[in-house]
Motif scaffolding. Structure first.
Motif, PDB file in Angstrom:
ATOM      1  N   MET A   1      10.682  16.687  22.147  1.00 45.56           N
ATOM      2  CA  MET A   1      10.376  16.124  20.866  1.00 45.56           C
ATOM      3  C   MET A   1      10.438  17.241  19.823  1.00 45.56           C
ATOM      4  N   ILE A   2      11.225  17.025  18.770  1.00 44.92           N
ATOM      5  CA  ILE A   2      11.317  17.988  17.680  1.00 44.92           C
ATOM      6  C   ILE A   2      10.215  17.680  16.670  1.00 44.92           C
ATOM      7  N   ILE A   3       9.476  18.722  16.309  1.00 45.44           N
ATOM      8  CA  ILE A   3       8.387  18.598  15.351  1.00 45.44           C
ATOM      9  C   ILE A   3       8.832  19.275  14.043  1.00 45.44           C
ATOM     10  N   PRO A   4       8.902  18.540  12.944  1.00 44.90           N
ATOM     11  CA  PRO A   4       9.250  19.180  11.671  1.00 44.90           C
ATOM     12  C   PRO A   4       8.216  20.258  11.316  1.00 44.90           C
ATOM     13  N   LEU A  16       2.208  30.371  15.490  1.00 46.32           N
ATOM     14  CA  LEU A  16       3.263  29.976  16.431  1.00 46.32           C
ATOM     15  C   LEU A  16       4.470  30.899  16.302  1.00 46.32           C
ATOM     16  N   VAL A  17       4.882  31.175  15.077  1.00 44.59           N
ATOM     17  CA  VAL A  17       6.038  32.047  14.853  1.00 44.59           C
ATOM     18  C   VAL A  17       5.726  33.480  15.288  1.00 44.59           C
ATOM     19  N   LEU A  42      10.879  31.933   9.924  1.00 47.94           N
ATOM     20  CA  LEU A  42      10.472  30.891   8.974  1.00 47.94           C
ATOM     21  C   LEU A  42      11.660  30.459   8.111  1.00 47.94           C
ATOM     22  N   SER A  43      12.461  31.406   7.701  1.00 46.52           N
ATOM     23  CA  SER A  43      13.652  31.094   6.910  1.00 46.52           C
ATOM     24  C   SER A  43      14.624  30.224   7.701  1.00 46.52           C
ATOM     25  N   ARG A  44      14.791  30.540   8.971  1.00 50.17           N
ATOM     26  CA  ARG A  44      15.704  29.751   9.819  1.00 50.17           C
ATOM     27  C   ARG A  44      15.142  28.364  10.096  1.00 50.17           C
ATOM     28  N   LEU A  45      13.813  28.239  10.187  1.00 50.21           N
ATOM     29  CA  LEU A  45      13.202  26.914  10.330  1.00 50.21           C
ATOM     30  C   LEU A  45      13.435  26.089   9.068  1.00 50.21           C
ATOM     31  N   LYS A  46      13.250  26.718   7.907  1.00 58.88           N
ATOM     32  CA  LYS A  46      13.425  26.012   6.643  1.00 58.88           C
ATOM     33  C   LYS A  46      14.872  25.595   6.415  1.00 58.88           C
ATOM     34  N   SER A  47      15.811  26.401   6.893  1.00 59.52           N
ATOM     35  CA  SER A  47      17.233  26.071   6.729  1.00 59.52           C
ATOM     36  C   SER A  47      17.697  25.016   7.738  1.00 59.52           C
ATOM     37  N   GLY A  48      16.880  24.786   8.768  1.00 60.30           N
ATOM     38  CA  GLY A  48      17.255  23.827   9.805  1.00 60.30           C
ATOM     39  C   GLY A  48      18.042  24.436  10.939  1.00 60.30           C
ATOM     40  N   ASP A  49      18.275  25.746  10.892  1.00 60.04           N
ATOM     41  CA  ASP A  49      19.016  26.437  11.946  1.00 60.04           C
ATOM     42  C   ASP A  49      18.209  26.508  13.245  1.00 60.04           C
ATOM     43  N   MET A  50      16.892  26.591  13.113  1.00 58.59           N
ATOM     44  CA  MET A  50      15.997  26.594  14.259  1.00 58.59           C
ATOM     45  C   MET A  50      15.015  25.443  14.085  1.00 58.59           C
ATOM     46  N   VAL A  51      14.488  24.958  15.215  1.00 60.31           N
ATOM     47  CA  VAL A  51      13.539  23.846  15.186  1.00 60.31           C
ATOM     48  C   VAL A  51      12.389  24.131  16.136  1.00 60.31           C
ATOM     49  N   ILE A  52      11.287  23.431  15.909  1.00 62.61           N
ATOM     50  CA  ILE A  52      10.141  23.516  16.801  1.00 62.61           C
ATOM     51  C   ILE A  52      10.211  22.322  17.738  1.00 62.61           C
ATOM     52  N   VAL A  53      10.142  22.623  19.019  1.00 64.08           N
ATOM     53  CA  VAL A  53      10.212  21.589  20.049  1.00 64.08           C
ATOM     54  C   VAL A  53       8.892  21.586  20.804  1.00 64.08           C
ATOM     55  N   PHE A  54       8.348  20.398  21.020  1.00 65.63           N
ATOM     56  CA  PHE A  54       7.117  20.271  21.797  1.00 65.63           C
ATOM     57  C   PHE A  54       7.473  19.646  23.135  1.00 65.63           C
ATOM     58  N   ASP A  55       7.149  20.363  24.219  1.00 62.06           N
ATOM     59  CA  ASP A  55       7.392  19.875  25.576  1.00 62.06           C
ATOM     60  C   ASP A  55       6.159  19.105  26.024  1.00 62.06           C
ATOM     61  N   GLU A  57       5.563  17.606  28.824  1.00 65.70           N
ATOM     62  CA  GLU A  57       5.156  17.870  30.206  1.00 65.70           C
ATOM     63  C   GLU A  57       4.241  19.089  30.304  1.00 65.70           C
ATOM     64  N   SER A  58       4.629  20.183  29.650  1.00 64.80           N
ATOM     65  CA  SER A  58       3.827  21.407  29.717  1.00 64.80           C
ATOM     66  C   SER A  58       2.819  21.506  28.567  1.00 64.80           C
ATOM     67  N   GLN A  59       2.926  20.575  27.594  1.00 65.44           N
ATOM     68  CA  GLN A  59       2.048  20.562  26.427  1.00 65.44           C
ATOM     69  C   GLN A  59       2.135  21.866  25.633  1.00 65.44           C
ATOM     70  N   THR A  60       3.368  22.394  25.498  1.00 68.14           N
ATOM     71  CA  THR A  60       3.567  23.640  24.782  1.00 68.14           C
ATOM     72  C   THR A  60       4.688  23.505  23.749  1.00 68.14           C
ATOM     73  N   PRO A  61       4.522  24.211  22.626  1.00 69.70           N
ATOM     74  CA  PRO A  61       5.596  24.240  21.638  1.00 69.70           C
ATOM     75  C   PRO A  61       6.526  25.418  21.895  1.00 69.70           C
ATOM     76  N   ASN A  62       7.733  25.316  21.377  1.00 71.87           N
ATOM     77  CA  ASN A  62       8.681  26.408  21.452  1.00 71.87           C
ATOM     78  C   ASN A  62       9.564  26.334  20.223  1.00 71.87           C
ATOM     79  N   ILE A  63      10.211  27.439  19.899  1.00 74.33           N
ATOM     80  CA  ILE A  63      11.146  27.485  18.784  1.00 74.33           C
ATOM     81  C   ILE A  63      12.523  27.751  19.375  1.00 74.33           C
ATOM     82  N   LEU A  64      13.462  26.883  19.035  1.00 68.33           N
ATOM     83  CA  LEU A  64      14.808  26.977  19.594  1.00 68.33           C
ATOM     84  C   LEU A  64      15.851  26.817  18.497  1.00 68.33           C
ATOM     85  N   HIS A  65      17.044  27.331  18.773  1.00 73.38           N
ATOM     86  CA  HIS A  65      18.173  27.045  17.879  1.00 73.38           C
ATOM     87  C   HIS A  65      18.409  25.538  17.935  1.00 73.38           C
ATOM     88  N   LYS A  66      18.771  24.942  16.830  1.00 75.94           N
ATOM     89  CA  LYS A  66      18.914  23.482  16.749  1.00 75.94           C
ATOM     90  C   LYS A  66      19.889  22.931  17.789  1.00 75.94           C
TER      91      LYS A  66
END
Length: 78
Positions: A1-4, A16-17, A42-55, A57-66
């Motif tokens: 799940m991608i979290i804005p 988180l960052v 933060l700049s890459r999150l704002k540009s949409g190049d990276m996103v926050i994903v919530f897993d 199953e593990s109940q953990t967030p991560n930051i990944l390239h889109k």
């Protein structure tokens, strides 16, 4: 799940960052270097190049390239 990123409280997002850029020994102990890396992510999150994903199953967030996030999420849908 991608979290804005906009849905996350600013202090939580910053934490988180900071955790993300400090993983696996990448933190060299210089606060300004950490601040620079946080600003870059933060700049890459704002540009949409990276996103926050919530897993759910593990109940953990991560930051990944889109593209990586979309690939992982599409594989989970199969």
């Amino acid at each position: 799940m991608i979290i804005p990123y906009e849905m996350i409280e600013p202090e939580t997002l910053k934490s988180l960052v900071e955790e993300f850029v400090s993983r696996e020994g990448t933190d060299n102990g210089y606060d300004d270097a950490l601040a620079k890396r946080v600003a870059q992510v933060l700049s890459r999150l704002k540009s949409g190049d990276m996103v926050i994903v919530f897993d759910q199953e593990s109940q953990t967030p991560n930051i990944l390239h889109k593209d990586v996030a979309r690939q992982i999420l599409s594989e989970q849908d199969v």
